[in-house]
Design a protein around this motif. Structure first.
Motif, PDB file in Angstrom:
ATOM      1  N   TYR A 163       0.820  -1.196   0.000  1.00 27.36           N
ATOM      2  CA  TYR A 163       0.000   0.000   0.000  1.00 27.36           C
ATOM      3  C   TYR A 163       0.863   1.258   0.000  1.00 27.36           C
ATOM      4  O   TYR A 163       0.753   2.078  -0.884  1.00 27.36           O
ATOM      5  CB  TYR A 163      -0.979   0.016   1.179  1.00 27.36           C
ATOM      6  CG  TYR A 163      -1.973   1.141   1.083  1.00 27.36           C
ATOM      7  CD1 TYR A 163      -2.920   1.161   0.068  1.00 27.36           C
ATOM      8  CD2 TYR A 163      -1.951   2.201   1.981  1.00 27.36           C
ATOM      9  CE1 TYR A 163      -3.820   2.199  -0.054  1.00 27.36           C
ATOM     10  CE2 TYR A 163      -2.851   3.249   1.870  1.00 27.36           C
ATOM     11  CZ  TYR A 163      -3.783   3.251   0.847  1.00 27.36           C
ATOM     12  OH  TYR A 163      -4.664   4.289   0.738  1.00 27.36           O
ATOM     13  N   ALA A 164       1.736   1.372   1.000  1.00 26.69           N
ATOM     14  CA  ALA A 164       2.604   2.545   1.048  1.00 26.69           C
ATOM     15  C   ALA A 164       3.952   2.216   0.425  1.00 26.69           C
ATOM     16  O   ALA A 164       4.521   1.164   0.670  1.00 26.69           O
ATOM     17  CB  ALA A 164       2.793   2.991   2.485  1.00 26.69           C
ATOM     18  N   TYR A 165       4.445   3.126  -0.391  1.00 26.72           N
ATOM     19  CA  TYR A 165       5.772   2.973  -0.968  1.00 26.72           C
ATOM     20  C   TYR A 165       6.651   4.110  -0.487  1.00 26.72           C
ATOM     21  O   TYR A 165       6.253   5.266  -0.513  1.00 26.72           O
ATOM     22  CB  TYR A 165       5.701   3.014  -2.493  1.00 26.72           C
ATOM     23  CG  TYR A 165       7.047   2.886  -3.164  1.00 26.72           C
ATOM     24  CD1 TYR A 165       7.518   1.641  -3.551  1.00 26.72           C
ATOM     25  CD2 TYR A 165       7.841   4.000  -3.392  1.00 26.72           C
ATOM     26  CE1 TYR A 165       8.757   1.510  -4.156  1.00 26.72           C
ATOM     27  CE2 TYR A 165       9.087   3.879  -3.995  1.00 26.72           C
ATOM     28  CZ  TYR A 165       9.539   2.628  -4.371  1.00 26.72           C
ATOM     29  OH  TYR A 165      10.761   2.494  -4.963  1.00 26.72           O
ATOM     30  N   ARG A 166       7.839   3.736  -0.028  1.00 24.33           N
ATOM     31  CA  ARG A 166       8.782   4.776   0.377  1.00 24.33           C
ATOM     32  C   ARG A 166      10.137   4.395  -0.175  1.00 24.33           C
ATOM     33  O   ARG A 166      10.609   3.273   0.039  1.00 24.33           O
ATOM     34  CB  ARG A 166       8.828   4.872   1.908  1.00 24.33           C
ATOM     35  CG  ARG A 166       9.541   6.098   2.437  1.00 24.33           C
ATOM     36  CD  ARG A 166       9.214   6.308   3.910  1.00 24.33           C
ATOM     37  NE  ARG A 166       9.638   5.171   4.714  1.00 24.33           N
ATOM     38  CZ  ARG A 166      10.885   5.015   5.183  1.00 24.33           C
ATOM     39  NH1 ARG A 166      11.802   5.909   4.930  1.00 24.33           N
ATOM     40  NH2 ARG A 166      11.190   3.963   5.908  1.00 24.33           N
ATOM     41  N   ASP A 220       0.146   5.724  15.012  1.00 24.10           N
ATOM     42  CA  ASP A 220       0.409   4.369  14.501  1.00 24.10           C
ATOM     43  C   ASP A 220       0.134   4.221  13.012  1.00 24.10           C
ATOM     44  O   ASP A 220      -0.067   3.114  12.536  1.00 24.10           O
ATOM     45  CB  ASP A 220      -0.434   3.319  15.246  1.00 24.10           C
ATOM     46  CG  ASP A 220       0.006   3.160  16.682  1.00 24.10           C
ATOM     47  OD1 ASP A 220       1.183   3.415  16.972  1.00 24.10           O
ATOM     48  OD2 ASP A 220      -0.841   2.779  17.512  1.00 24.10           O
ATOM     49  N   ASN A 221       0.049   5.324  12.302  1.00 20.17           N
ATOM     50  CA  ASN A 221      -0.327   5.216  10.898  1.00 20.17           C
ATOM     51  C   ASN A 221       0.648   6.001  10.025  1.00 20.17           C
ATOM     52  O   ASN A 221       0.498   7.197   9.815  1.00 20.17           O
ATOM     53  CB  ASN A 221      -1.762   5.724  10.724  1.00 20.17           C
ATOM     54  CG  ASN A 221      -2.316   5.372   9.358  1.00 20.17           C
ATOM     55  OD1 ASN A 221      -1.579   5.352   8.385  1.00 20.17           O
ATOM     56  ND2 ASN A 221      -3.594   5.072   9.304  1.00 20.17           N
ATOM     57  N   ASP A 222       1.618   5.286   9.498  1.00 21.75           N
ATOM     58  CA  ASP A 222       2.657   5.961   8.732  1.00 21.75           C
ATOM     59  C   ASP A 222       2.149   6.513   7.404  1.00 21.75           C
ATOM     60  O   ASP A 222       2.692   7.475   6.889  1.00 21.75           O
ATOM     61  CB  ASP A 222       3.841   5.017   8.481  1.00 21.75           C
ATOM     62  CG  ASP A 222       3.403   3.713   7.837  1.00 21.75           C
ATOM     63  OD1 ASP A 222       2.194   3.426   7.873  1.00 21.75           O
ATOM     64  OD2 ASP A 222       4.254   2.988   7.304  1.00 21.75           O
ATOM     65  N   ARG A 223       1.101   5.898   6.846  1.00 18.64           N
ATOM     66  CA  ARG A 223       0.557   6.435   5.589  1.00 18.64           C
ATOM     67  C   ARG A 223       0.033   7.841   5.821  1.00 18.64           C
ATOM     68  O   ARG A 223       0.323   8.771   5.066  1.00 18.64           O
ATOM     69  CB  ARG A 223      -0.586   5.560   5.068  1.00 18.64           C
ATOM     70  CG  ARG A 223      -0.175   4.235   4.496  1.00 18.64           C
ATOM     71  CD  ARG A 223      -0.334   3.110   5.507  1.00 18.64           C
ATOM     72  NE  ARG A 223      -1.674   2.886   5.974  1.00 18.64           N
ATOM     73  CZ  ARG A 223      -1.974   2.374   7.162  1.00 18.64           C
ATOM     74  NH1 ARG A 223      -1.018   2.088   8.030  1.00 18.64           N
ATOM     75  NH2 ARG A 223      -3.214   2.173   7.510  1.00 18.64           N
ATOM     76  N   VAL A 224      -0.759   7.969   6.875  1.00 17.11           N
ATOM     77  CA  VAL A 224      -1.343   9.278   7.162  1.00 17.11           C
ATOM     78  C   VAL A 224      -0.255  10.268   7.566  1.00 17.11           C
ATOM     79  O   VAL A 224      -0.270  11.435   7.158  1.00 17.11           O
ATOM     80  CB  VAL A 224      -2.413   9.152   8.259  1.00 17.11           C
ATOM     81  CG1 VAL A 224      -2.932  10.529   8.638  1.00 17.11           C
ATOM     82  CG2 VAL A 224      -3.557   8.268   7.789  1.00 17.11           C
ATOM     83  N   GLN A 225       0.702   9.803   8.327  1.00 16.61           N
ATOM     84  CA  GLN A 225       1.807  10.679   8.712  1.00 16.61           C
ATOM     85  C   GLN A 225       2.536  11.192   7.467  1.00 16.61           C
ATOM     86  O   GLN A 225       2.874  12.374   7.365  1.00 16.61           O
ATOM     87  CB  GLN A 225       2.783   9.929   9.622  1.00 16.61           C
ATOM     88  CG  GLN A 225       2.247   9.708  11.033  1.00 16.61           C
ATOM     89  CD  GLN A 225       2.984   8.604  11.777  1.00 16.61           C
ATOM     90  OE1 GLN A 225       4.039   8.152  11.355  1.00 16.61           O
ATOM     91  NE2 GLN A 225       2.409   8.162  12.896  1.00 16.61           N
ATOM     92  N   ALA A 226       2.735  10.291   6.507  1.00 10.95           N
ATOM     93  CA  ALA A 226       3.418  10.691   5.277  1.00 10.95           C
ATOM     94  C   ALA A 226       2.583  11.721   4.525  1.00 10.95           C
ATOM     95  O   ALA A 226       3.118  12.663   3.934  1.00 10.95           O
ATOM     96  CB  ALA A 226       3.679   9.472   4.403  1.00 10.95           C
TER      97      ALA A 226
END
Lengths: 358, 358
Positions: free
Chosen positions: A168-171, A211-217
């Motif tokens: 889902y998330a790509y970094r 706890d949500n790195d997608r939203v943080q990003a």
DNA sequence: TTGTATGCGTTATCAT
DNA sequence: ATGATAACGCATACAA
């Protein structure tokens, strides 16, 4: 090695602890009926071309009449391959995750691999528990949505040498193999779009960052972009809440009732929230996009049907699931697939965004 | 029975085919480290109170340092219990099914049972394939959405004595244990509501009936109720299509463009379709509910937010999942749970329905 | 309370 | 090409 001094096989096979009371037959039954050895039956299903056509036919017929198929636990134990893969998602309530599961499941099923699903409910502790359970099940590969998990989770995956992908998330700089899109870049793009329209004052209505790195990003993407233009979101214009229209409505009402300068654009964490903002704007008589621009994310069908149609972004999450499965299958096959895969969120320019008022 | 003539255990355990190259340790390693027998280690995890506190502690410590947990395949084989249950749903794209999966998964997980998911994509053949795959996995129980499946599917479940439940749809006379709501009754209620408002001419926009007993029951519920009042849906007012706003929009346009009498009410198969009808009505300048009444099903959040708010019905599908899991768990426990469970669809009267024009 | 020995259903290594 | 048989990792009668 003990040579056969006593009648082994014959005597043993009749000594089974609790002789099958169910109608279920086992491989040896098939072998007996077909008049071949168990090894041959096994071969018929695992290395078909190593057995003569006529024997194969006999075995298949026997299996059919006995209604037999291989027991997965037995196979797993003997072959040390479980044919199970796992996926951890936050929740099935969000279709972006549900469709990712569909994509993976279809791709794995085509290769005879069963996908086991775990929902963390956005709780890292639950995610860890689920992964442990899957390890116990002997999963051969795992997909985990996002990298915001306890280090023990990834440690366990590595310890047991289970290939995995963060989905889902790509970094770009992630230590993990990522298959997904860049949340930071996507929200930077949205922000740039609005800045380009002349907006200088923003509000953000987004899911809980905890706890949500997608939203943080996403938040980071917004902030970084604003900062590059010498702008910032005022603290009283940052809202965190559930993915519902209700949250969007309440947020807009709060913003509009507050004294002080009003934002000319609202960036939302997804379409549900944005739809709520649009709905409340209608209620409050706020012109969209004349007085206020609104953006969403996900591109639900409603986004293009509502008036004004919602400017948003679309991500092919089914495809993310498929790609993740493909990556894992390739890894299991011993190929060295490329490290990760970036999917792109597509900007959908519609009519909820326009030039900043004055 | 062969008495021990040669050194069995000791000799054997060192002869393992391909000695574990991975870091994974096995039960006997734990036993050795803890200085107890394998049986004791097993007991610590399966019948904890049959082993003394001090030994238990030693074993647990050994397991921890070796990072060991029981291998599911081994357990399954030895205990003839797989701790796996399965569920077959049409698709994860529809949240009514997704949330049912969530409900079951949570309930099963609390009892250490892993839920394996299969999507049939509304195809009976795929459903059968999936069930067979699950049988091979040794599922201990199964849930299947709807009873519209090949007889072989239920035959297989019975042959292998796997307890199962038909979920989502409830039918009193079903030969299966059903846990869900009565689609026929629900749509009869909707129809009665509209008839009570004076409507006499109806259109129906609903999902494809093929291979779908839930939808068939809904249509039957509508027809039976109309018939009781001497009414019927005219063939040109019956529309079948996908669960999208687009389908709703196209249908209404077709209806409105056609010559002849127009319906005063449209019954939709779900909220998405109804939302599309509402949207198209706005476009065509049709007054809702003045000129036309519209009903949905599922009660999405949007249903109460849109203007006019949508009259619809709500079903707690998460609860259906939970109840189904409970039923299956009780059955596995040897209790004789009641045969099935009817959940009720709740009518949500809002503003998209009103008295028939004239 | 603890240990011994064997079986669970399949695959894989040999040998033939 | 086929057969005999020993693992695979764990649970469980049974014995002690």
């Amino acid at each position: 090695m003990p040579d056969s001094l006593d009648p082994p096989a014959a005597a043993r096979t009749t000594t089974n602890r609790a002789r099958r009371s169910t109608g279920r037959s086992v491989l040896s039954d098939v072998a007996k009926l077909a008049g071949v050895s168990t090894a041959t039956v096994s071969r018929v299903y695992n290395e078909p071309d190593k057995v003569s056509a006529n024997v194969r036919e006999r075995v298949e017929h026997a299996a059919l009449t006995l209604n037999w198929f291989p027991n997965a636990a037995g196979r797993a134990l003997a072959s040390t391959r479980s044919h199970i893969a796992g996926i951890i998602i936050p929740t099935l309530d969000d279709r972006v995750f549900a469709s990712q599961v569909s994509g993976m499941q279809a791709a794995f099923a085509a290769r005879g691999i069963t996908l086991v699903l775990g929902c963390s409910n956005y709780d890292p502790a639950q995610a860890l528990t689920q992964v442990r359970a899957m390890l116990a099940r002997g999963v051969e590969a795992m997909a985990v949505v996002s990298e915001a998990h306890p280090p023990e989770l990834f440690d366990a995956l590595r310890l047991y040498r289970v290939p995995y992908a963060v989905t889902y998330a790509y970094r770009k700089d992630s230590p993990h193999t990522c298959i997904g899109f860049d949340n930071h870049a996507a929200y930077a793009e949205i922000t740039e779009h609005l800045i380009g329209l002349g907006h200088r004052s923003f509000a953000v209505c987004i899911q809980p960052t905890r706890d949500n790195d997608r939203v943080q990003a996403r938040v980071a993407g917004i902030r970084a972009t604003l900062e590059r233009h010498g702008l910032a979101v005022r603290p009283e214009h940052m809202f965190e809440g559930e993915s519902t229209m209700g949250f969007g409505r309440r947020s807009l009402r709060t913003i509009w009732q507050a004294p002080g300068e009003r934002p000319t654009a609202i960036i939302c964490g997804n379409d549900h929230i944005a739809l709520g903002v649009l709905r409340e704007a209608e209620e409050l008589g706020i012109a969209i996009p004349g007085e206020l621009s609104v953006t969403g994310f996900d591109d639900l069908e409603m986004a293009q049907e509502i008036r004004p149609a919602l400017t948003t972004m679309r991500v092919d999450t089914y495809e993310i699931g498929r790609l993740a499965a493909q990556y894992l299958l390739d890894t299991l096959d011993g190929k060295r697939p490329q490290h990760g895969h970036e999917v792109h969120a597509l900007f959908q320019l519609r009519h909820s965004t326009g030039p900043a008022a004055r």
